[in-house]
Design an enzyme around this catalytic site. Structure first.
Site, PDB file in Angstrom:
ATOM      1  N   GLY A  83     -14.378 -13.556   1.354  1.00  0.00           N
ATOM      2  CA  GLY A  83     -14.994 -13.253   2.654  1.00  0.00           C
ATOM      3  C   GLY A  83     -14.073 -12.459   3.568  1.00  0.00           C
ATOM      4  O   GLY A  83     -12.959 -12.082   3.185  1.00  0.00           O
ATOM      5  N   VAL A  86     -12.428 -13.401   6.330  1.00  0.00           N
ATOM      6  CA  VAL A  86     -11.171 -14.090   6.654  1.00  0.00           C
ATOM      7  C   VAL A  86     -10.288 -14.183   5.413  1.00  0.00           C
ATOM      8  O   VAL A  86      -9.064 -14.002   5.492  1.00  0.00           O
ATOM      9  CB  VAL A  86     -11.446 -15.494   7.260  1.00  0.00           C
ATOM     10  N   ARG A 142     -20.664 -17.634  -6.661  1.00  0.00           N
ATOM     11  CA  ARG A 142     -21.278 -16.338  -6.359  1.00  0.00           C
ATOM     12  C   ARG A 142     -20.239 -15.202  -6.364  1.00  0.00           C
ATOM     13  O   ARG A 142     -20.536 -14.071  -6.723  1.00  0.00           O
ATOM     14  CB  ARG A 142     -21.945 -16.417  -4.973  1.00  0.00           C
ATOM     15  N   SER A 143     -19.005 -15.515  -5.914  1.00  0.00           N
ATOM     16  CA  SER A 143     -17.975 -14.469  -5.817  1.00  0.00           C
ATOM     17  C   SER A 143     -16.995 -14.501  -6.985  1.00  0.00           C
ATOM     18  O   SER A 143     -16.107 -13.651  -7.075  1.00  0.00           O
ATOM     19  CB  SER A 143     -17.196 -14.626  -4.515  1.00  0.00           C
ATOM     20  N   ARG A 199     -10.553 -30.317  12.886  1.00  0.00           N
ATOM     21  CA  ARG A 199      -9.761 -29.935  14.056  1.00  0.00           C
ATOM     22  C   ARG A 199      -9.558 -31.047  15.077  1.00  0.00           C
ATOM     23  O   ARG A 199      -8.499 -31.141  15.689  1.00  0.00           O
ATOM     24  CB  ARG A 199     -10.416 -28.737  14.759  1.00  0.00           C
ATOM     25  N   CYS A 236     -11.177 -19.295  16.767  1.00  0.00           N
ATOM     26  CA  CYS A 236     -10.609 -17.989  17.121  1.00  0.00           C
ATOM     27  C   CYS A 236     -10.505 -17.781  18.640  1.00  0.00           C
ATOM     28  O   CYS A 236      -9.461 -17.359  19.146  1.00  0.00           O
ATOM     29  CB  CYS A 236     -11.424 -16.862  16.501  1.00  0.00           C
ATOM     30  N   GLN A 294     -17.453 -11.816  22.604  1.00  0.00           N
ATOM     31  CA  GLN A 294     -17.026 -12.005  21.222  1.00  0.00           C
ATOM     32  C   GLN A 294     -17.657 -11.021  20.239  1.00  0.00           C
ATOM     33  O   GLN A 294     -18.855 -10.782  20.249  1.00  0.00           O
ATOM     34  CB  GLN A 294     -17.321 -13.454  20.810  1.00  0.00           C
ATOM     35  N   LYS A 351     -15.626 -26.210  21.713  1.00  0.00           N
ATOM     36  CA  LYS A 351     -14.378 -25.994  20.962  1.00  0.00           C
ATOM     37  C   LYS A 351     -13.286 -25.499  21.907  1.00  0.00           C
ATOM     38  O   LYS A 351     -12.134 -25.942  21.838  1.00  0.00           O
ATOM     39  CB  LYS A 351     -14.592 -24.947  19.856  1.00  0.00           C
ATOM     40  N   HIS A 367     -12.037 -10.209  19.858  1.00  0.00           N
ATOM     41  CA  HIS A 367     -12.686 -10.935  20.947  1.00  0.00           C
ATOM     42  C   HIS A 367     -11.966 -10.614  22.252  1.00  0.00           C
ATOM     43  O   HIS A 367     -10.748 -10.422  22.269  1.00  0.00           O
ATOM     44  CB  HIS A 367     -12.589 -12.453  20.726  1.00  0.00           C
TER      45      HIS A 367
END
Lengths: 339, 339
Positions: free
Chosen positions: A13, A15, A40-41, A99, A128, A155, A212, A241
């Site tokens: 992906g 990231v 899938r990848s 987190r 982020c 963002q 968050k 962002h």
């Protein structure tokens, strides 16, 4: 110099690709590299230091014998994170699953590096928008104390992954050509529009993204009394962002003093010269690892206040760069997993 | 019913065209209509109620015998405004020239309609971002008092006129096709970017646009103690400004109460149903006369706080609609100029 067995989970992906880039750019001591993703990848080829690597499907056995696993985010974290930690792998996780777990350190290396030492197998990488705000906020916090923060975000679509990027292009093309726009990833057309809705709605009608920024910032700063309110908005920008951050400080700090402490703070670049039209903009910060701060102004609407305009590449410092910095701290502090 | 001799100065621009549209849509009692502009636009044909009108070059004699002159903004206001007023024409001016003049009322009809009666020939129309904020702010002010406002704006390119609109399209096309972008109207590429710089920089490194939001709001609200701080940002949206408005109130007001007072306030439409993804967005408010308010949330970062997300067409309510509403008040109160 010691070398480490490093894996990326969710390598294919947006990231994941940045994690690979940052490992290479920072010359992280990678002895062995494993790239994993969903079935899938699997089979996809990716390059690290000029060498091809084939993406494997993530399996419980994938973690055997590895030192550090960088999770790009998503469902894999919940499914494989604790299992990997139990196998003695240090998990650095970009998802939101762990987190706020009191047993999991939530780390921004410029802010609370020592928290890395407290890990029990999993270290969480913050959201982020939170990372991007908390770096300059810490500089001000140390210099003048922080009472209250009012933040409004702008963002980029890549916060919603590669599909977000494709959708902005598709919507922009369709709108320019007068064709109908079909939203898929976003709830509405994003090109030439703003959507004040990121992630799901939760208590008090704040979105999860907004909570968050409140809860993660308090945890990272070790200050539960920190008053924060956030409004998060998706804008038709590809990458980086931006945030309008209003800070009420405990003690008076002038704009000049703020500029000074910010410019000396690690990971911050001050771009603040209005006379020469210098201020941070998302188009010019993409691919960079730092948090850019400008429009630094005293706010006289309150006894001691400050306005900042903060911009940073949310796939780099907001995700991959921060995760690799955490991995560097794990190595530096020698707090790898026990097997 | 009485009819009035109405002229538009600067008729050929974006605001001028909207003034003509709003006069027609509101069925303002126009007995005679005159369209003026600079020599560059003289001769242009424009339509009002199906009839063609030819734009004339603005001359001192253009104002003779007219009742109301709607100035779209720009240099013409300074040049011809006082002259028109001296000839007994009521000037309703969209430029910033007279807004802070203590002898000139600055009016938002939902907020301070009675101020129209105090005019001495000129009535000023506030800045677009100010108008859009002050309408919902007054609803909250009346219900709970307002101590402090922190506002961050997301402003459309049409705030910079027709050239702004063309430039966003040109930049978007160039960027999508991988061609170089040449900024002219804006200091940098605006497509897929944000520019935290609107109008010129002034004292304390705030822009003139930011100071307008502070100073004009205080004047309109008749409250010099109102604490306001603003950060204004240009975004790649064609039309309708959006604002993230954080309000610290004097007395506690719940989100439900705020929703109630806002929905009953004239000129406001509450669009606030997160469960059904209902919130205001600039793409869907263009051409509308109201101020749309959503994302209404209590802000617990302060004793009594409120967050609002406010969107409105800045060429309509932010300019033309507000000006024509002022003209309606002039007629209603019978306070035309003396000749």
């Amino acid at each position: 110099m010691a070398q480490y067995k490093v894996m990326i989970v969710g390598a294919s992906g947006a990231v994941g690709q940045e994690l690979l880039n940052v490992l290479e750019e920072k010359n992280f001591p990678v002895g062995e590299l494993k790239l994993c993703a969903t079935s899938r990848s699997a089979g996809k080829e990716m390059y690290f230091k000029g060498q091809p690597y084939v993406v494997e499907e993530t399996q419980p056995a994938s973690f055997d014998g590895m030192d550090i696993a960088l999770f790009a985010g998503g469902e894999a974290s919940k499914e494989f994170g604790p299992l990997a930690a139990a196998k003695g792998v240090v998990v650095i996780d970009n998802s939101s699953h762990f987190r706020l777990d009191p047993q999991v350190p939530l780390v921004v290396p410029e802010v609370n590096p020592e928290d890395v030492k407290l890990h029990r197998g999993i270290i969480a990488n913050p959201n982020c928008s939170t990372i991007i705000m908390v770096v300059p906020l810490k500089a001000i916090y140390d210099a003048a104390g922080v009472k209250r923060v009012v933040v409004s975000t702008y963002q980029a679509v890549s916060g919603a992954g590669a599909e977000g990027i494709e959708e902005l292009t598709a919507h922009a093309r369709a709108a320019l050509e007068g064709r109908a726009v079909t939203p898929a990833k976003f709830p509405y057309q994003i090109a030439f529009n703003l959507i004040p809705h990121i992630d799901v709605f939760q208590e008090m009608d704040y979105t999860k993204e907004e909570w968050k920024m409140v809860k993660e910032t308090r945890k990272i700063m070790h200050d539960d009394s920190l008053a924060i309110t956030a409004t998060t908005v998706r804008v038709p920008v590809y990458r980086s962002h931006s945030e309008s951050v209003n800070i009420e400080t405990e003690r008076k700090i002038t704009a000049a003093q703020a500029r000074d402490v910010l410019s000396r703070f690690p990971g911050v670049i001050v771009e603040d010269d209005p006379a020469h039209k210098k201020y941070p903009m998302p188009l010019f910060t993409s691919g960079r690892d730092e948090v850019f701060v400008g429009r630094i102004r005293e706010d006289n609407s309150v006894a001691q206040g400050l306005n900042l305009w903060v911009v940073s590449d949310q796939l780099r410092k907001g995700a991959a760069t921060n995760a690799v910095q955490i991995a560097e701290l794990v190595v530096k502090y020698g707090c790898l997993g026990k097997r």
